[in-house]
Design a protein around this motif. Structure first.
Motif, PDB file in Angstrom:
ATOM      1  N   PHE A 191      -1.802  10.089   7.696  1.00 15.57           N
ATOM      2  CA  PHE A 191      -0.817   9.921   6.624  1.00 15.57           C
ATOM      3  C   PHE A 191       0.306   8.973   7.038  1.00 15.57           C
ATOM      4  N   ALA A 192       0.653   8.966   8.317  1.00 14.38           N
ATOM      5  CA  ALA A 192       1.687   8.036   8.789  1.00 14.38           C
ATOM      6  C   ALA A 192       1.228   6.591   8.593  1.00 14.38           C
ATOM      7  N   LEU A 193      -0.039   6.316   8.924  1.00 13.59           N
ATOM      8  CA  LEU A 193      -0.576   4.975   8.700  1.00 13.59           C
ATOM      9  C   LEU A 193      -0.648   4.674   7.206  1.00 13.59           C
ATOM     10  N   ALA A 194      -1.059   5.662   6.417  1.00 10.29           N
ATOM     11  CA  ALA A 194      -1.137   5.469   4.967  1.00 10.29           C
ATOM     12  C   ALA A 194       0.230   5.121   4.387  1.00 10.29           C
ATOM     13  N   ASP A 195       1.268   5.801   4.852  1.00  9.88           N
ATOM     14  CA  ASP A 195       2.622   5.529   4.352  1.00  9.88           C
ATOM     15  C   ASP A 195       3.060   4.105   4.697  1.00  9.88           C
ATOM     16  N   LYS A 196       2.706   3.646   5.894  1.00 10.22           N
ATOM     17  CA  LYS A 196       3.050   2.271   6.274  1.00 10.22           C
ATOM     18  C   LYS A 196       2.345   1.270   5.366  1.00 10.22           C
ATOM     19  N   LEU A 197       1.058   1.513   5.115  1.00 12.90           N
ATOM     20  CA  LEU A 197       0.307   0.615   4.239  1.00 12.90           C
ATOM     21  C   LEU A 197       0.861   0.640   2.818  1.00 12.90           C
ATOM     22  N   ALA A 198       1.246   1.825   2.363  1.00 11.31           N
ATOM     23  CA  ALA A 198       1.763   1.968   1.000  1.00 11.31           C
ATOM     24  C   ALA A 198       3.098   1.263   0.818  1.00 11.31           C
ATOM     25  N   SER A 199       3.820   1.044   1.913  1.00 10.68           N
ATOM     26  CA  SER A 199       5.138   0.410   1.822  1.00 10.68           C
ATOM     27  C   SER A 199       5.059  -1.112   1.732  1.00 10.68           C
ATOM     28  N   LYS A 200       3.871  -1.669   1.929  1.00 11.23           N
ATOM     29  CA  LYS A 200       3.698  -3.122   1.917  1.00 11.23           C
ATOM     30  C   LYS A 200       3.391  -3.619   0.503  1.00 11.23           C
ATOM     31  N   PRO A 201       3.523  -4.926   0.265  1.00 15.42           N
ATOM     32  CA  PRO A 201       3.190  -5.474  -1.064  1.00 15.42           C
ATOM     33  C   PRO A 201       1.719  -5.225  -1.389  1.00 15.42           C
ATOM     34  N   GLN A 202       1.473  -4.532  -2.471  1.00 18.91           N
ATOM     35  CA  GLN A 202       0.124  -4.046  -2.742  1.00 18.91           C
ATOM     36  C   GLN A 202      -0.863  -5.135  -3.142  1.00 18.91           C
ATOM     37  N   MET A 203      -0.407  -6.158  -3.841  1.00 16.78           N
ATOM     38  CA  MET A 203      -1.337  -7.228  -4.175  1.00 16.78           C
ATOM     39  C   MET A 203      -1.817  -7.928  -2.906  1.00 16.78           C
ATOM     40  N   ALA A 204      -0.900  -8.150  -1.973  1.00 19.51           N
ATOM     41  CA  ALA A 204      -1.271  -8.792  -0.711  1.00 19.51           C
ATOM     42  C   ALA A 204      -2.229  -7.911   0.085  1.00 19.51           C
ATOM     43  N   ILE A 205      -1.981  -6.600   0.098  1.00 21.50           N
ATOM     44  CA  ILE A 205      -2.861  -5.668   0.808  1.00 21.50           C
ATOM     45  C   ILE A 205      -4.278  -5.738   0.241  1.00 21.50           C
ATOM     46  N   ARG A 206      -4.390  -5.728  -1.067  1.00 25.02           N
ATOM     47  CA  ARG A 206      -5.721  -5.714  -1.684  1.00 25.02           C
ATOM     48  C   ARG A 206      -6.437  -7.049  -1.510  1.00 25.02           C
ATOM     49  N   TYR A 207      -5.673  -8.138  -1.588  1.00 27.99           N
ATOM     50  CA  TYR A 207      -6.296  -9.437  -1.341  1.00 27.99           C
ATOM     51  C   TYR A 207      -6.749  -9.552   0.108  1.00 27.99           C
ATOM     52  N   ALA A 208      -5.965  -9.004   1.026  1.00 24.09           N
ATOM     53  CA  ALA A 208      -6.357  -9.034   2.437  1.00 24.09           C
ATOM     54  C   ALA A 208      -7.687  -8.315   2.637  1.00 24.09           C
ATOM     55  N   LYS A 209      -7.815  -7.134   2.043  1.00 22.08           N
ATOM     56  CA  LYS A 209      -9.078  -6.397   2.162  1.00 22.08           C
ATOM     57  C   LYS A 209     -10.220  -7.187   1.542  1.00 22.08           C
ATOM     58  N   SER A 210      -9.972  -7.758   0.390  1.00 24.65           N
ATOM     59  CA  SER A 210     -11.007  -8.520  -0.303  1.00 24.65           C
ATOM     60  C   SER A 210     -11.475  -9.711   0.523  1.00 24.65           C
ATOM     61  N   VAL A 211     -10.531 -10.418   1.134  1.00 20.95           N
ATOM     62  CA  VAL A 211     -10.887 -11.600   1.920  1.00 20.95           C
ATOM     63  C   VAL A 211     -11.650 -11.201   3.182  1.00 20.95           C
TER      64      VAL A 211
END
Length: 253
Positions: A191-211
């Protein structure tokens, strides 16, 4: 909330998905497969959810792989079974949001494959990883097209051809695990890692995963789906599965 054999709970911006058949070591039964499919779709469609955690119920097992109690040795059954299972194993890759595997125990066969399909793996110090399908005369249909990229071709062959398990620490050294933590801290760390990921810009996070995942899937998984059914017709596979059911050592030809 419950979907078949999977518990689903949203905590803040994180969906916790728990494979919940501990008496069967959370093996990939129809209920687990159906529930995981529904749970990940629910989380992916929920705008309030930013990160997904997958874990296993109980103290012993994350997911112990395929439920082979109903195996049939026909090409029709094999094709249907492999198509269904490989599609489920690839779900964490194909989900648009980050998925964390919180591996609490055995991650064998399909359980191992679910973990490597996730974006991040946090493991309890008592977790074990492996692809023991070779003991049944089979191969890990999803891992066999992913492992070489993760651990190198030689180690991928070693793991899949010998089927021997590795510890959580060994899995970390191979690059299969991000972090090994005390068992009692597993979900806290996830959950600590999840919270860190959730705090980042979500469009960038999803594009990063997609790429990063853009080359995954496609022809290699299709090839695995085409060739794996032939193993179900081999005499060694029949012997391996029968020996497993009878709790004895197989006698391969």
């Amino acid at each position: 909330m419950r979907f078949d054999s999977v518990e689903y709970e949203v905590k803040g911006t994180t969906a916790l998905v728990t494979l919940d058949e501990p008496s069967k070591l959370n093996a990939l039964s129809p209920g687990i497969r159906s529930g995981l499919t529904t749970a990940l779709a629910q989380a992916d469609d929920d705008p309030a959810v930013r990160v997904i955690i997958i874990t296993g119920a109980g103290e012993k097992s994350f997911c112990a792989g395929a439920d082979i109690s109903g195996f049939e040795f026909t090409t029709t059954y094999a094709k249907q079974f492999i198509d269904k299972v490989l599609d489920v194993l690839a779900l964490p890759e194909n989900t648009s949001k980050p998925v964390i595997a919180a591996v609490n125990g055995y991650a064998f066969g399909g359980g191992f494959e679910i973990s490597i399909a996730c974006d991040f793996v946090i493991a309890s110090e008592q977790a074990k990883f492996g692809v023991p399908e070779i003991q049944l005369g089979l191969l890990p249909g999803f891992a066999i097209v992913r492992l070489a990229e993760l651990v190198g071709r030689q180690m991928a062959k070693y793991l899949s051809m010998l089927g021997e398990p590795v510890s959580a620490q060994e899995a970390k050294e191979l690059g299969l695990v991000l972090k090994v933590v005390p068992h009692e801290q597993l979900l806290e760390q996830a959950f600590a890692l999840a919270d860190k990921l959730a705090s980042k810009p979500q469009m960038a996070i999803r594009y990063a995963k997609s790429v990063y995942n853009r080359e995954l899937g496609g022809a290699d998984v299709t090839y695995a789906k085409d060739v794996m059914p032939f193993l179900f017709l081999d005499e060694d596979t029949r012997e391996g599965v029968t020996a497993f059911r009878e709790k004895r050592k197989p006698e391969f030809k």
